[in-house]
Write an enzyme that holds these catalytic residues in place. Sequence first.
Site, PDB file in Angstrom:
ATOM      1  CB  THR A 184      -0.929  -0.029   1.234  1.00 10.03           C
ATOM      2  OG1 THR A 184      -1.819   1.079   1.154  1.00 10.03           O
ATOM      3  CG2 THR A 184      -0.186   0.013   2.543  1.00 10.03           C
ATOM      4  CD  GLU A 327      -2.618  -0.202   5.637  1.00  9.87           C
ATOM      5  OE1 GLU A 327      -3.615  -0.280   4.887  1.00  9.87           O
ATOM      6  OE2 GLU A 327      -1.790   0.715   5.553  1.00  9.87           O
ATOM      7  CE  LYS A 437      -8.272   4.565  -2.061  1.00 12.43           C
ATOM      8  NZ  LYS A 437      -8.870   3.704  -1.074  1.00 12.43           N
ATOM      9  CD1 TRP A 442      -3.403   3.953  -1.280  1.00 10.10           C
ATOM     10  CD2 TRP A 442      -4.270   5.992  -0.962  1.00 10.10           C
ATOM     11  NE1 TRP A 442      -4.309   3.891  -0.245  1.00 10.10           N
ATOM     12  CE2 TRP A 442      -4.854   5.118  -0.038  1.00 10.10           C
ATOM     13  CE3 TRP A 442      -4.665   7.342  -0.953  1.00 10.10           C
ATOM     14  CZ2 TRP A 442      -5.806   5.525   0.894  1.00 10.10           C
ATOM     15  CZ3 TRP A 442      -5.610   7.749  -0.039  1.00 10.10           C
ATOM     16  CH2 TRP A 442      -6.167   6.844   0.879  1.00 10.10           C
TER      17      TRP A 442
HETATM   18  P1  ADP Z   1      -9.191   0.306  -0.226  1.00  8.33           P
HETATM   19  O1  ADP Z   1      -9.075   1.181  -1.434  1.00  8.33           O
HETATM   20  O2  ADP Z   1      -9.500  -1.079  -0.538  1.00  8.33           O
HETATM   21  O3  ADP Z   1     -10.156   0.903   0.761  1.00  8.33           O
HETATM   22  P2  ADP Z   1      -6.608   1.317   0.562  1.00  8.33           P
HETATM   23  O4  ADP Z   1      -5.669   0.796   1.579  1.00  8.33           O
HETATM   24  O5  ADP Z   1      -6.117   1.599  -0.809  1.00  8.33           O
HETATM   25  O6  ADP Z   1      -7.779   0.276   0.519  1.00  8.33           O
HETATM   26  O7  ADP Z   1      -7.293   2.650   1.082  1.00  8.33           O
HETATM   27  C1  ADP Z   1      -7.812   2.798   2.381  1.00  8.33           C
HETATM   28  C2  ADP Z   1      -8.254   4.231   2.623  1.00  8.33           C
HETATM   29  O8  ADP Z   1      -9.245   4.602   1.649  1.00  8.33           O
HETATM   30  C3  ADP Z   1      -8.907   4.501   3.937  1.00  8.33           C
HETATM   31  O9  ADP Z   1      -7.977   4.682   4.971  1.00  8.33           O
HETATM   32  C4  ADP Z   1      -9.679   5.785   3.623  1.00  8.33           C
HETATM   33  O10 ADP Z   1      -8.843   6.928   3.628  1.00  8.33           O
HETATM   34  C5  ADP Z   1     -10.160   5.518   2.218  1.00  8.33           C
HETATM   35  N1  ADP Z   1     -11.478   4.872   2.282  1.00  8.33           N
HETATM   36  C6  ADP Z   1     -11.750   3.551   2.162  1.00  8.33           C
HETATM   37  N2  ADP Z   1     -13.064   3.310   2.278  1.00  8.33           N
HETATM   38  C7  ADP Z   1     -13.659   4.496   2.487  1.00  8.33           C
HETATM   39  C8  ADP Z   1     -15.017   4.923   2.707  1.00  8.33           C
HETATM   40  N3  ADP Z   1     -16.020   4.052   2.706  1.00  8.33           N
HETATM   41  N4  ADP Z   1     -15.244   6.245   2.900  1.00  8.33           N
HETATM   42  C9  ADP Z   1     -14.232   7.132   2.890  1.00  8.33           C
HETATM   43  N5  ADP Z   1     -12.942   6.800   2.698  1.00  8.33           N
HETATM   44  C10 ADP Z   1     -12.638   5.512   2.506  1.00  8.33           C
END
Ligand code: ADP
Length: 534
Positions: A184, A327, A437, A442
């Site tokens: 990540t 994570e 994002k 990311w």
């Molecule tokens: P994923 O994209 O599968 O959620 P990542 O590790 O790439 O996994 O990203 C995690 C991050 O994405 C979270 O810490 C948060 O900042 C953002 N995120 C994930 N789900 C949500 C949600 N439902 N609402 C807002 N932000 C989110």
Amino acid sequence: MRGLMQDRQLTIPTLLSRAETNFGHKRVITGGAGETVATWREVAPRVRKLARALTSLNVPPGACVGTFAWNSQRHVELYIGIPSSGRILHTVNHRLHHGQISFIVNDAADDVLFIDRSILPVIWPLVPSFRTVRHIVVMDDGGDMPLPDDPRILDYEELLSAQDDGPFENTVDDENAAASLCYTSGTTGNPKGVLYSHRSVVLHSLLLLGADVFALSERDVVAPIVPMFHVNAWGLPYAAMQCGADLLLPGPIKDAEELVTLLSRYGATFSAAVATVWRDLIPALPGHDLSRLRHIACGGGAVDDALSSTYEKIVGIPLTNAWGMTETSPVVTTARLATHHDGLDAEERRRLIGTPGPAVPLTEIRVVSDDGVEQPRDGRSPGELQTAGATIASAYFGADNGSDSFTADGWLRTGDVATIDQWGYLRIVDRTKDLVKSGGEWISSVALENAVMSDPRVKEAAVIGVSDPRWGERPMACVVPAAGVNLTADDVREHLRDRVASWWIPERIELMNEIPKTATGKWSKQTLRRRFAD
Ligand code: ADP
């Protein structure tokens, strides 16, 4: 006194044996030019042959095996065969910048790579930078790159057909053994590895079946559009094996019309993707029968209500949000309507399921203030979101284990700012981690700032995320030119061209005389965010 129950290990091979024994007739469907349909009865022997092939290539137990692949049957075979034979499945996102890809492959010390032929043109030029890779197994998905004349290149189907079927030879018997690895983006510096165990994978796949989670069952046709290189496609391939659902995979399809046609033709009942994907599919929705879809999961970011309401109008159901991170396997919360929501009208219900919702079983969430005090569950006291549970990382893999991401009592610090209400429903209100994002992927603001500032014509640069109707968020660069330099936004973009992935390059570049600072002299990104929020 200890309980007297069988101490059976929760491992990935048990998922395969369940799918083969109970759901041998259920299907793994892969879209694309060479669309394929195979049953678990056909897939299972191929998985075991793959495991034997790894032994024939002398891949040691515990070694990482990298994959660069779309969502496909072969990728599912790798998902099971690599960890079932005691090696570690390492899925890599081929859309990352080449410097990051090389770092990730070298950090994991990948021994062998499995690459879809259509992705080979991106990866082959990087191979000289991979220090540990001995073989590259190409999976022919219709890509047209001629195969390089190199002794390290092998063909997936030839490799499998050279093996006999037979039980796994050196299978895992410890549920805490490492099963898979995903990197990540780190806020600063290099990406960090999250190393899942067999136990965490099996538990997470079971969680997804819960009636208040995704309620997956044998009757479902589960269609993960979220890439299998992104947090194990949210664990959906493993969950489909647990419950015997058909697994519908898009393969290399990117075109909206083709994707919607596939979902409709095979009667997808459950699908998962990030908001950008759901937005892109809208023009293709009318005219297709998606009436079997009963749950549209939208994760990785916030759900925007206009998007959800469009789905409600055209497809008949709104989008359901879920919160998670690489994570965290990833699903920690997902929205659901509980009895205390019975009085809500249709619009309020749609908005409610567009928020992250409560924690799934076996996981806990809390929000903690800057001075370490757990905030009340009143829905209006924000703090840093922290989470704990059997499907959540306890440390990072590799040299930089990111120890400051974990609290003294072992909870993961998420870098999200959130509230939790009296019913345990989570709302994300901000992000403290310095990441943008974009379309579910990311962008490190710090890495982008450094790339901008590597230009001697630039004095300072700060990158913030600004909301974007298509991508959710896009990076915006605030740039202060060096004294006496006449710099344009195009100059900055030109400088970035070979330094970062093309999708990192900001559309919005604001040239300014000074970057606002905090009292301690740091850049005040909060001020910038407020100024450019809209
Ligand atoms: P994923 O994209 O599968 O959620 P990542 O590790 O790439 O996994 O990203 C995690 C991050 O994405 C979270 O810490 C948060 O900042 C953002 N995120 C994930 N789900 C949500 C949600 N439902 N609402 C807002 N932000 C989110």
